[in-house]
Each structure stands twice: as C-alpha cells, then as structure tokens.
Design a protein around this motif. Structure first.
Motif, PDB file in Angstrom:
ATOM      1  N   LEU A  50     -65.879 -63.897 -82.337  1.00 54.52           N
ATOM      2  CA  LEU A  50     -65.606 -64.164 -83.743  1.00 54.52           C
ATOM      3  C   LEU A  50     -65.571 -65.682 -83.911  1.00 54.52           C
ATOM      4  CD1 LEU A  50     -64.871 -62.924 -86.529  1.00 54.52           C
ATOM      5  CD2 LEU A  50     -62.460 -63.271 -85.901  1.00 54.52           C
ATOM      6  N   ALA A  51     -66.601 -66.225 -84.555  1.00 55.18           N
ATOM      7  CA  ALA A  51     -66.772 -67.682 -84.606  1.00 55.18           C
ATOM      8  C   ALA A  51     -66.696 -68.211 -83.175  1.00 55.18           C
ATOM      9  CB  ALA A  51     -65.754 -68.314 -85.534  1.00 55.18           C
ATOM     10  N   ASP A  52     -65.804 -69.176 -82.902  1.00 52.86           N
ATOM     11  CA  ASP A  52     -65.676 -69.664 -81.526  1.00 52.86           C
ATOM     12  C   ASP A  52     -64.496 -69.017 -80.806  1.00 52.86           C
ATOM     13  OD1 ASP A  52     -63.805 -70.966 -83.143  1.00 52.86           O
ATOM     14  OD2 ASP A  52     -63.816 -72.789 -81.938  1.00 52.86           O
ATOM     15  N   GLY A  53     -63.966 -67.924 -81.384  1.00 55.06           N
ATOM     16  CA  GLY A  53     -62.857 -67.211 -80.767  1.00 55.06           C
ATOM     17  C   GLY A  53     -63.242 -65.801 -80.379  1.00 55.06           C
ATOM     18  N   VAL A  54     -62.269 -64.913 -80.359  1.00 53.32           N
ATOM     19  CA  VAL A  54     -62.502 -63.528 -79.969  1.00 53.32           C
ATOM     20  C   VAL A  54     -61.668 -62.607 -80.855  1.00 53.32           C
ATOM     21  CG1 VAL A  54     -60.646 -63.486 -78.241  1.00 53.32           C
ATOM     22  CG2 VAL A  54     -62.593 -61.949 -77.969  1.00 53.32           C
ATOM     23  N   HIS A  55     -62.187 -61.418 -81.102  1.00 51.24           N
ATOM     24  CA  HIS A  55     -61.471 -60.394 -81.881  1.00 51.24           C
ATOM     25  C   HIS A  55     -61.418 -59.138 -81.023  1.00 51.24           C
ATOM     26  CE1 HIS A  55     -61.207 -57.816 -85.829  1.00 51.24           C
ATOM     27  NE2 HIS A  55     -60.129 -57.736 -85.075  1.00 51.24           N
ATOM     28  N   THR A  56     -60.214 -58.718 -80.656  1.00 54.60           N
ATOM     29  CA  THR A  56     -60.050 -57.526 -79.826  1.00 54.60           C
ATOM     30  C   THR A  56     -59.478 -56.383 -80.653  1.00 54.60           C
ATOM     31  OG1 THR A  56     -57.855 -58.221 -79.080  1.00 54.60           O
ATOM     32  CG2 THR A  56     -59.735 -58.857 -77.722  1.00 54.60           C
ATOM     33  N   VAL A  57     -59.877 -55.177 -80.277  1.00 51.30           N
ATOM     34  CA  VAL A  57     -59.436 -53.973 -80.980  1.00 51.30           C
ATOM     35  C   VAL A  57     -59.005 -52.936 -79.955  1.00 51.30           C
ATOM     36  CG1 VAL A  57     -60.209 -52.006 -82.371  1.00 51.30           C
ATOM     37  CG2 VAL A  57     -60.863 -54.330 -83.029  1.00 51.30           C
ATOM     38  N   VAL A  58     -57.826 -52.362 -80.176  1.00 47.93           N
ATOM     39  CA  VAL A  58     -57.378 -51.183 -79.440  1.00 47.93           C
ATOM     40  C   VAL A  58     -56.963 -50.177 -80.509  1.00 47.93           C
ATOM     41  CG1 VAL A  58     -55.801 -50.246 -77.716  1.00 47.93           C
ATOM     42  CG2 VAL A  58     -56.591 -52.616 -77.512  1.00 47.93           C
ATOM     43  N   LYS A  69     -56.065 -58.254 -82.457  1.00 47.20           N
ATOM     44  CA  LYS A  69     -55.847 -59.636 -82.876  1.00 47.20           C
ATOM     45  C   LYS A  69     -57.119 -60.458 -82.726  1.00 47.20           C
ATOM     46  CE  LYS A  69     -52.392 -60.289 -80.078  1.00 47.20           C
ATOM     47  NZ  LYS A  69     -51.299 -60.964 -79.356  1.00 47.20           N
ATOM     48  N   ALA A  70     -57.152 -61.535 -83.484  1.00 44.54           N
ATOM     49  CA  ALA A  70     -58.246 -62.497 -83.403  1.00 44.54           C
ATOM     50  C   ALA A  70     -57.632 -63.871 -83.194  1.00 44.54           C
ATOM     51  CB  ALA A  70     -59.082 -62.466 -84.675  1.00 44.54           C
ATOM     52  N   THR A  78     -63.486 -70.332 -91.372  1.00 48.18           N
ATOM     53  CA  THR A  78     -64.139 -70.192 -92.672  1.00 48.18           C
ATOM     54  C   THR A  78     -63.782 -68.860 -93.305  1.00 48.18           C
ATOM     55  OG1 THR A  78     -66.120 -69.123 -91.770  1.00 48.18           O
ATOM     56  CG2 THR A  78     -66.097 -71.544 -91.812  1.00 48.18           C
ATOM     57  N   ASP A  79     -64.028 -68.778 -94.593  1.00 44.84           N
ATOM     58  CA  ASP A  79     -63.800 -67.529 -95.318  1.00 44.84           C
ATOM     59  C   ASP A  79     -64.674 -66.419 -94.735  1.00 44.84           C
ATOM     60  OD1 ASP A  79     -62.688 -66.272 -98.002  1.00 44.84           O
ATOM     61  OD2 ASP A  79     -64.802 -65.711 -97.849  1.00 44.84           O
ATOM     62  N   GLU A  80     -65.891 -66.758 -94.331  1.00 43.97           N
ATOM     63  CA  GLU A  80     -66.801 -65.758 -93.768  1.00 43.97           C
ATOM     64  C   GLU A  80     -66.246 -65.173 -92.472  1.00 43.97           C
ATOM     65  OE1 GLU A  80     -68.826 -68.215 -96.617  1.00 43.97           O
ATOM     66  OE2 GLU A  80     -67.689 -68.763 -94.815  1.00 43.97           O
ATOM     67  N   THR A  81     -65.594 -66.015 -91.660  1.00 44.61           N
ATOM     68  CA  THR A  81     -65.032 -65.538 -90.394  1.00 44.61           C
ATOM     69  C   THR A  81     -63.874 -64.587 -90.636  1.00 44.61           C
ATOM     70  OG1 THR A  81     -65.705 -67.520 -89.192  1.00 44.61           O
ATOM     71  CG2 THR A  81     -63.897 -66.246 -88.254  1.00 44.61           C
ATOM     72  N   VAL A  82     -63.006 -64.936 -91.582  1.00 42.11           N
ATOM     73  CA  VAL A  82     -61.883 -64.053 -91.892  1.00 42.11           C
ATOM     74  C   VAL A  82     -62.395 -62.739 -92.471  1.00 42.11           C
ATOM     75  CG1 VAL A  82     -59.761 -63.788 -93.228  1.00 42.11           C
ATOM     76  CG2 VAL A  82     -60.337 -66.018 -92.248  1.00 42.11           C
ATOM     77  N   ALA A  83     -63.385 -62.817 -93.343  1.00 44.24           N
ATOM     78  CA  ALA A  83     -63.963 -61.595 -93.926  1.00 44.24           C
ATOM     79  C   ALA A  83     -64.571 -60.709 -92.837  1.00 44.24           C
ATOM     80  CB  ALA A  83     -65.017 -61.957 -94.963  1.00 44.24           C
ATOM     81  N   GLU A  84     -65.214 -61.333 -91.843  1.00 39.97           N
ATOM     82  CA  GLU A  84     -65.798 -60.563 -90.741  1.00 39.97           C
ATOM     83  C   GLU A  84     -64.713 -59.829 -89.952  1.00 39.97           C
ATOM     84  OE1 GLU A  84     -68.329 -61.335 -86.597  1.00 39.97           O
ATOM     85  OE2 GLU A  84     -68.237 -62.905 -88.138  1.00 39.97           O
ATOM     86  N   ALA A  85     -63.593 -60.510 -89.692  1.00 39.21           N
ATOM     87  CA  ALA A  85     -62.503 -59.891 -88.941  1.00 39.21           C
ATOM     88  C   ALA A  85     -61.893 -58.721 -89.718  1.00 39.21           C
ATOM     89  CB  ALA A  85     -61.438 -60.928 -88.614  1.00 39.21           C
ATOM     90  N   VAL A  86     -61.631 -58.935 -90.996  1.00 36.38           N
ATOM     91  CA  VAL A  86     -61.050 -57.871 -91.818  1.00 36.38           C
ATOM     92  C   VAL A  86     -62.015 -56.691 -91.917  1.00 36.38           C
ATOM     93  CG1 VAL A  86     -60.305 -57.270 -94.155  1.00 36.38           C
ATOM     94  CG2 VAL A  86     -59.538 -59.416 -93.113  1.00 36.38           C
ATOM     95  N   GLY A  87     -63.297 -56.991 -92.089  1.00 41.62           N
ATOM     96  CA  GLY A  87     -64.285 -55.928 -92.173  1.00 41.62           C
ATOM     97  C   GLY A  87     -64.353 -55.116 -90.890  1.00 41.62           C
ATOM     98  N   ARG A  88     -64.263 -55.792 -89.745  1.00 41.73           N
ATOM     99  CA  ARG A  88     -64.303 -55.069 -88.470  1.00 41.73           C
ATOM    100  C   ARG A  88     -63.057 -54.212 -88.296  1.00 41.73           C
ATOM    101  NH1 ARG A  88     -63.346 -56.497 -82.721  1.00 41.73           N
ATOM    102  NH2 ARG A  88     -64.662 -55.071 -81.514  1.00 41.73           N
TER     103      ARG A  88
END
Length: 285
Positions: A50-58, A69-70, A78-88
């Motif tokens: 996720l951008a230059d970080g990571v988004h994990t899901v359990v 968490k991300a 960016t707004d796009e990164t937050v939207a991507e995390a929420v969407g996932r």
C-alpha cells in the motif's frame, strides 16, 4: 528500503523514524506471508503493498481485528492511498482496521481526509528505535529460548496476557513452527516449570534491525522482571546476529495510566522516535 547511512548521527531523526516504520512493515508482512497456506485459508490472511507501506488483513482475527492494519509509510500519504485501504477492507469483509501514520507522512489536509473516509482517532502508540544494547536485568524467573514444542503454551500465555480467547484461530495464527526458527525466535520466562511470560522477535536484514513484539506475561507473574529480561535476551540474540538496531512499539502512557513496557524500552536504550494514533475504520454494519 532505508538503511542507516555511514556516519549518520546516532540520535533520533527522521531517518530513525523511517527505519522503525520499515522494520515494522517487514515484520507485519512476514507474520502474514510466512504462514502455511492452510492457516492463511482458515483465517483469511493476506498482505498487500500500500503505497510505500503494507496493508495486512486477517478476516477471522482472534484478536478483534488487531492484525487488520496499514502502516510503514515514509512518504506523504494521499487520499488515493487511504481510499485504496478502505476499499480493500470493505472487499475483504473485515469489521475494523487501523491506519497508522508517522507524523511527518501526514498530508496538510489530513483532518478532512480522515473525515471523508470515516476514520476516527483511537489509541495512541509510541514507536521506539535505536542501537539497543545488552544490560543487567534482575528477575527470579528462568529465561529460555523456546522451540516448536512450546507453541501451544506460548499462545496460551499470549491469550491470557492480552485477554483474547486461546481458541483454534489463535493457535493457528501464533503456533506455527516457523516462529521458532530461521529469522524468527521466541522466548519464554519460567517460574519453576510453568511458562509465565513470552516474547517474539524477527531479524529484519533489510533494515539491519530486530523487530520486537508479541510480549505478554501472566497476571500472577507481573512485576518480577519477566519482560525486562525477555527484552534483553532478544537484544542479545539480535547483536549475535549482527543487527545494530531494535524496533518496538507500545501504547503511550499518560499521567493516570502508566505503561511499564515504555519504561523497559527506554532503559534498554531505545529512543521514542515518534507517536502515532490508530486511525480506525469500522464497517457500517
């Protein structure tokens, strides 16, 4: 992946903040991707950049969504990164997830951004990082490196210490034999023959650091130096592996709510490089 430059100042800096973030991101990703395929399927585990970080899901997280968490962001979010995390999070069907962002990666319009995506501010955490060194600690408990044969006991202590159920999902998440070998190591504190405290570490070669986490003590054994000793033994192993730095996180204490872990980290030589809250998203239903 940042590493400390030769000749860089040995004190808290944006560089240390980035190294702490990257170390945790690697550790979080590895906790998910090192799991056997059957555990990933059972719990709905995944990890995505996720951008230059990571988004994990359990999806079926035994710790109430803690591992959803991300984090690990060093560039401005960016707004796009937050939207991507929420969407996932929505797509995966999790009930809750947390976005953790170091202060200098927050955009100027952060307040409007989190409001627009339905994020609310939660628990504040403090990131600790630095060239931690071995030290003398006092405890009447016996400290030992654990093997896979101790996996169930390890998870039982974790569950009691953190207050979650030691059911099949918890044992699936924490019992894996890979957590006791290779880049991973697990330690225990014993009162006689009884395991009363546990802690885990991951050697992160990418940042030259050890990630310290998964520390818990049974209530009846608290105040006897278990966590100080478990912190020290992991730092000693990290030094033996040639790792210069240690990275850890704990919740930020307040005048009415002291946190012994925060003091243990300071005494071990870790520096509090920044604080960051959980920015929490919850599913509408």
């Amino acid at each position: 992946m940042p590493r400390l430059r030769e000749g860089a100042d040995m004190e808290a800096s944006p560089e240390w903040s980035d190294l702490a973030e990257c170390t945790e991101a690697v550790a979080l990703r590895r906790m998910m991707t090192d799991q056997p395929a059957e555990v990933g399927a059972l719990l709905g585990i995944s990890a995505a950049p996720l951008a230059d970080g990571v988004h994990t899901v359990v999806v079926r997280d035994p710790m109430w969504g803690y591992w959803n968490k991300a984090l690990g962001f060093c560039e401005t979010l960016t707004d796009e990164t937050v939207a991507e995390a929420v969407g996932r999070a929505r797509t995966e069907g999790v009930a809750v997830f947390a976005l953790q962002v170091q202060p200098r990666a927050l955009p100027d319009d952060w307040d409007a951004l989190v409001a627009g995506h339905g994020l609310t501010e939660g628990t504040m955490f403090v990131k600790c990082f630095g060239p931690a060194g071995p030290r003398a600690v006092e405890t009447d408990l016996r400290i030992e490196r654990l093997g896979p044969e101790h996996a169930e006991e390890f998870t039982d202590v974790m569950a009691t210490g953190f207050g979650f159920e030691a059911g099949p999902e918890a044992h699936a998440l924490f019992d894996g034999p890979h957590f006791f070998d290779g880049d991973w190591a697990s330690y225990g504190a014993y009162d006689g023959d009884r395991l009363v405290g546990v802690a885990r570490m991951l050697a992160v070669e990418e940042t030259g650091s050890v990630a310290l986490f998964g520390a818990a003590t049974l209530p009846a054994a608290r105040g006897r130096g278990a966590q100080a000793a478990l912190l020290d033994v992991r730092i000693r192993e990290a030094r033996d592996r040639g790792l210069r730095f240690a990275s850890a996180e704990t919740w930020l204490e307040s005048p009415g709510n002291p946190n012994p872990s925060q003091h243990n980290m300071r005494r071990a030589g870790l520096t509090e490089v920044h604080t960051r809250p959980n920015w929490v998203w919850r599913a509408e239903d």
